[in-house]
Design a protein around this motif. Structure first.
Motif, PDB file in Angstrom:
ATOM      1  N   TYR A 172       0.835  -1.192   0.000  1.00 17.56           N
ATOM      2  CA  TYR A 172       0.000   0.000   0.000  1.00 17.56           C
ATOM      3  C   TYR A 172       0.870   1.242   0.000  1.00 17.56           C
ATOM      4  N   ALA A 173       0.609   2.149  -0.962  1.00 17.13           N
ATOM      5  CA  ALA A 173       1.422   3.360  -1.117  1.00 17.13           C
ATOM      6  C   ALA A 173       0.493   4.572  -1.154  1.00 17.13           C
ATOM      7  N   PRO A 174       0.090   5.091  -0.002  1.00 15.61           N
ATOM      8  CA  PRO A 174      -0.879   6.201   0.032  1.00 15.61           C
ATOM      9  C   PRO A 174      -0.349   7.496  -0.561  1.00 15.61           C
ATOM     10  N   ARG A 175       0.970   7.635  -0.659  1.00 13.41           N
ATOM     11  CA  ARG A 175       1.553   8.870  -1.207  1.00 13.41           C
ATOM     12  C   ARG A 175       2.286   8.596  -2.510  1.00 13.41           C
ATOM     13  N   SER A 176       1.801   7.640  -3.291  1.00 11.58           N
ATOM     14  CA  SER A 176       2.486   7.270  -4.521  1.00 11.58           C
ATOM     15  C   SER A 176       2.491   8.401  -5.548  1.00 11.58           C
ATOM     16  N   GLU A 177       1.405   9.191  -5.592  1.00 16.17           N
ATOM     17  CA  GLU A 177       1.365  10.301  -6.544  1.00 16.17           C
ATOM     18  C   GLU A 177       2.432  11.338  -6.217  1.00 16.17           C
ATOM     19  N   GLU A 178       2.628  11.582  -4.945  1.00 12.43           N
ATOM     20  CA  GLU A 178       3.669  12.521  -4.519  1.00 12.43           C
ATOM     21  C   GLU A 178       5.059  11.978  -4.860  1.00 12.43           C
ATOM     22  N   LEU A 206      14.373  -0.274  -0.700  1.00 15.03           N
ATOM     23  CA  LEU A 206      13.703   0.814   0.003  1.00 15.03           C
ATOM     24  C   LEU A 206      14.493   1.237   1.228  1.00 15.03           C
ATOM     25  N   ASP A 207      14.470   2.532   1.508  1.00 20.44           N
ATOM     26  CA  ASP A 207      15.052   3.050   2.749  1.00 20.44           C
ATOM     27  C   ASP A 207      14.009   3.934   3.425  1.00 20.44           C
ATOM     28  N   ALA A 208      14.425   4.619   4.485  1.00 20.52           N
ATOM     29  CA  ALA A 208      13.457   5.393   5.276  1.00 20.52           C
ATOM     30  C   ALA A 208      12.815   6.510   4.463  1.00 20.52           C
ATOM     31  N   GLU A 209      13.578   7.141   3.570  1.00 20.90           N
ATOM     32  CA  GLU A 209      13.010   8.216   2.760  1.00 20.90           C
ATOM     33  C   GLU A 209      11.914   7.683   1.843  1.00 20.90           C
ATOM     34  N   LEU A 210      12.176   6.577   1.155  1.00 15.80           N
ATOM     35  CA  LEU A 210      11.161   6.011   0.266  1.00 15.80           C
ATOM     36  C   LEU A 210       9.989   5.443   1.047  1.00 15.80           C
ATOM     37  N   ARG A 211      10.260   4.921   2.252  1.00 16.09           N
ATOM     38  CA  ARG A 211       9.190   4.317   3.036  1.00 16.09           C
ATOM     39  C   ARG A 211       8.161   5.353   3.477  1.00 16.09           C
ATOM     40  N   THR A 212       8.524   6.641   3.529  1.00 17.41           N
ATOM     41  CA  THR A 212       7.554   7.659   3.929  1.00 17.41           C
ATOM     42  C   THR A 212       6.389   7.745   2.956  1.00 17.41           C
ATOM     43  N   PHE A 213       6.565   7.260   1.727  1.00 15.12           N
ATOM     44  CA  PHE A 213       5.487   7.279   0.751  1.00 15.12           C
ATOM     45  C   PHE A 213       4.602   6.037   0.858  1.00 15.12           C
ATOM     46  N   LEU A 214       4.987   5.078   1.708  1.00  8.97           N
ATOM     47  CA  LEU A 214       4.261   3.820   1.850  1.00  8.97           C
ATOM     48  C   LEU A 214       3.641   3.731   3.236  1.00  8.97           C
ATOM     49  N   SER A 215       2.950   2.646   3.504  1.00 10.45           N
ATOM     50  CA  SER A 215       2.382   2.422   4.832  1.00 10.45           C
ATOM     51  C   SER A 215       3.505   2.155   5.826  1.00 10.45           C
ATOM     52  N   PRO A 216       3.368   2.597   7.077  1.00  9.38           N
ATOM     53  CA  PRO A 216       4.438   2.417   8.072  1.00  9.38           C
ATOM     54  C   PRO A 216       4.575   0.962   8.496  1.00  9.38           C
ATOM     55  N   ILE A 217       5.761   0.641   9.045  1.00  9.60           N
ATOM     56  CA  ILE A 217       6.057  -0.689   9.573  1.00  9.60           C
ATOM     57  C   ILE A 217       5.947  -0.633  11.096  1.00  9.60           C
ATOM     58  N   LEU A 218       5.237  -1.571  11.687  1.00 10.37           N
ATOM     59  CA  LEU A 218       5.076  -1.631  13.140  1.00 10.37           C
ATOM     60  C   LEU A 218       6.031  -2.690  13.684  1.00 10.37           C
ATOM     61  N   LEU A 219       7.173  -2.232  14.207  1.00  9.35           N
ATOM     62  CA  LEU A 219       8.216  -3.153  14.648  1.00  9.35           C
ATOM     63  C   LEU A 219       7.741  -4.065  15.774  1.00  9.35           C
ATOM     64  N   GLU A 220       6.927  -3.526  16.676  1.00  9.64           N
ATOM     65  CA  GLU A 220       6.463  -4.321  17.811  1.00  9.64           C
ATOM     66  C   GLU A 220       5.581  -5.494  17.388  1.00  9.64           C
ATOM     67  N   GLN A 221       5.094  -5.459  16.158  1.00  5.95           N
ATOM     68  CA  GLN A 221       4.256  -6.555  15.659  1.00  5.95           C
ATOM     69  C   GLN A 221       5.052  -7.555  14.825  1.00  5.95           C
ATOM     70  N   ALA A 222       6.361  -7.487  14.895  1.00  6.71           N
ATOM     71  CA  ALA A 222       7.197  -8.408  14.118  1.00  6.71           C
ATOM     72  C   ALA A 222       6.951  -9.850  14.561  1.00  6.71           C
ATOM     73  N   SER A 223       7.033 -10.750  13.606  1.00  7.22           N
ATOM     74  CA  SER A 223       6.855 -12.170  13.883  1.00  7.22           C
ATOM     75  C   SER A 223       8.154 -12.909  13.606  1.00  7.22           C
ATOM     76  N   VAL A 224       8.292 -14.082  14.192  1.00  4.88           N
ATOM     77  CA  VAL A 224       9.497 -14.900  14.046  1.00  4.88           C
ATOM     78  C   VAL A 224       9.146 -16.162  13.267  1.00  4.88           C
ATOM     79  N   HIS A 225       9.839 -16.358  12.162  1.00  8.80           N
ATOM     80  CA  HIS A 225       9.672 -17.589  11.383  1.00  8.80           C
ATOM     81  C   HIS A 225      10.904 -18.454  11.612  1.00  8.80           C
ATOM     82  N   LYS A 226      10.688 -19.689  12.045  1.00 10.08           N
ATOM     83  CA  LYS A 226      11.789 -20.580  12.391  1.00 10.08           C
ATOM     84  C   LYS A 226      11.894 -21.705  11.368  1.00 10.08           C
TER      85      LYS A 226
END
Length: 461
Positions: free
Chosen positions: A78-84, A167-187
């Motif tokens: 999801y890229a809510p600021r893609s036009e920008e 992607l880096d932090a600058e490009l990520r500002t145009f996309l939906s944010p990442i919620l680190l506390e909701q990270a999952s672990v795949h083993k």
């Protein structure tokens, strides 16, 4: 187990890079003299600047008065600021050419041809897929008279350019944010024995990251598929490099996967075999002066002192010069674990973040930014395994540590905020963490922390 010499030694080479920065700032170590085999590293830039620069350079000479139009951004997240994002890319690219102008909105190629009129057209297609922004630029000539318009109303492009960047932090500002506390672990089950180092990167250019696992016996390339680490290529160390005459008692390894400037290559080193560069088929291409230093893209290596169970107090150019000794890159302080990271802010600025661990477990973190005061922090009783990253791409560095002591191990992810480490995530790892690494953004455009814990490979995303 967590406080053992072996684990401290493994972390030392996996994360030694920040020692170079501490050495530069504290001891004012001289920069290496450029030689054919030891090029001066290119300055770090944001992904946005890298893409604009690559497209502008590869398009070459552009006629005056060209119109730059960017397509609507195609994205798998999801890229809510893609036009920008499209409008900004067009404006930045237009600024690289004399008399060029940018169209204020994104448009299809047909619309872009129409609005360009008789002016030359630069049309840029933008796409975000698997954590990478891809830009394709085409230069279309001006159709200056009626005869040309009748003969070829839609002429093909006269120049073509392509560039991509994670992607880096600058490009990520145009996309939906990442919620680190909701990270999952795949083993995933890992059956390749003891691990000295683990690295992650896109070796074959297919947009997906491979894992490179270095053990004392072999080097393996594979991927996590379902609940298992699947080995795709594996080569015993004797097929890659000869043993050194006097290795360290505790083996140490390091690996860089497809570093900047060396795409498709793997920089590998152990204290049993020293350092080499291999291709994606695990065929040795050249030898190195020592063990490659993570964080410096294969530009610096460290050489071991087996009798001391340590490394020389300097980092040198990885490539052997024609005649002289390897150029000294920087001096190293006395540490047993360290890491370095180029942090891109939301505004595209680039800061260098460094972390170093003293043998007593004290962690020193420093962030240096051009034109801004240094940010420094300390942590006591840190474990031997360390990593640095921006796991949620918010422009704030995360310091990843393990436990220090005889109890159960734990992976702790903390953000460096205003000279303080703020814990964000704690993942118990009672079987002990053998190695840590970071994968570039891929699935959902999110970076991943990779850890070898006991007999498993963990992906934290």
């Amino acid at each position: 187990m967590n406080g053992s010499l072996k684990m401290r030694a493994n972390a030392f080479v996996v994360m030694i890079a920040s020692a170079l920065a501490f050495g530069r700032s504290a001891a004012a170590a001289p920069s290496p003299s450029p030689t054919p085999n030891a090029p001066t590293p290119a300055p770090r830039t944001s992904a946005f600047i890298h893409l604009v620069t690559e497209i502008a350079t590869n398009l070459g000479q552009v006629p005056a008065g060209a119109l730059v139009v960017a397509s609507p951004v195609r994205s798998d997240v999801y890229a809510p600021r893609s036009e920008e994002l499209a409008a900004r890319f067009a404006a930045q690219l237009a600024g690289r050419f004399s008399s060029a102008r940018a169209h204020p909105q994104s448009a299809s190629l047909a619309v872009a041809r129409s609005v360009s009129g008789r002016a030359p057209l630069i049309f840029v297609q933008l796409e975000i897929q698997h954590g990478t922004l891809r830009a394709t630029g085409d230069l279309y000539p001006a159709v200056s008279n009626g005869w040309d318009r009748l003969r070829d109303p839609r002429p093909p492009p006269r120049a073509h350019a392509f560039a991509s960047s994670p992607l880096d932090a600058e490009l990520r500002t145009f996309l939906s944010p990442i919620l680190l506390e909701q990270a999952s672990v795949h083993k995933a089950k890992y059956e390749q024995g003891d691990v000295l180092a683990i690295g992650c990167g896109d070796l074959d250019g297919d947009g997906g990251a491979e894992l490179v696992v270095v053990s004392r016996a072999r080097v393996s390339i594979g991927r996590v598929r379902g609940e298992k680490f699947v080995v795709e290529k594996s080569v015993p160390w004797p097929n890659l490099a000869s043993r050194v005459p006097v290795p360290m008692r505790e083996p140490i390894g390091t690996v860089l996967v497809s570093p900047r400037g060396h795409r498709g290559e793997i920089f590998i080193g152990t204290t049993d075999r020293n350092g080499i560069v291999a291709d994606a088929d695990l065929v040795t291409r050249r030898t190195l002066t020592g063990l490659p230093v993570p964080g410096l893209d294969g530009d610096a290596c460290i050489m071991q002192l087996p009798e001391a169970g340590a490394f020389e107090a300097r980092a040198v150019a990885c490539m052997f010069p024609a005649k002289e000794d390897p150029a000294t890159i920087a001096t190293l302080p006395k540490i047993d674990a360290a890491s370095a990271f180029a942090l891109v802010g939301k505004n595209g600025s680039v800061a260098e973040v460094f972390v170093a661990r003293e043998p007593n477990g004290t962690l020193h973190i420093r962030q240096t930014s051009p034109g801004a005061p240094n940010v420094e922090a300390t942590m006591d009783d840190a474990g031997a395994q360390l990593a640095l990253a921006d796991l949620d791409l918010d422009g704030v560095a995360e310091v990843i540590t393990t436990a220090n002591g005889a109890g159960d191990d734990v992976i702790t992810v903390s953000s460096l905020e205003k000279s303080a480490l703020v814990p964000r995530l704690r993942i118990p790892a009672p079987e002990g963490v053998r190695a840590l690494g970071v994968c570039p953004p891929e699935e959902r455009g999110v970076p991943a922390l990779v850890a070898v814990v006991g007999s498993e490979v963990w992906l934290v995303r």
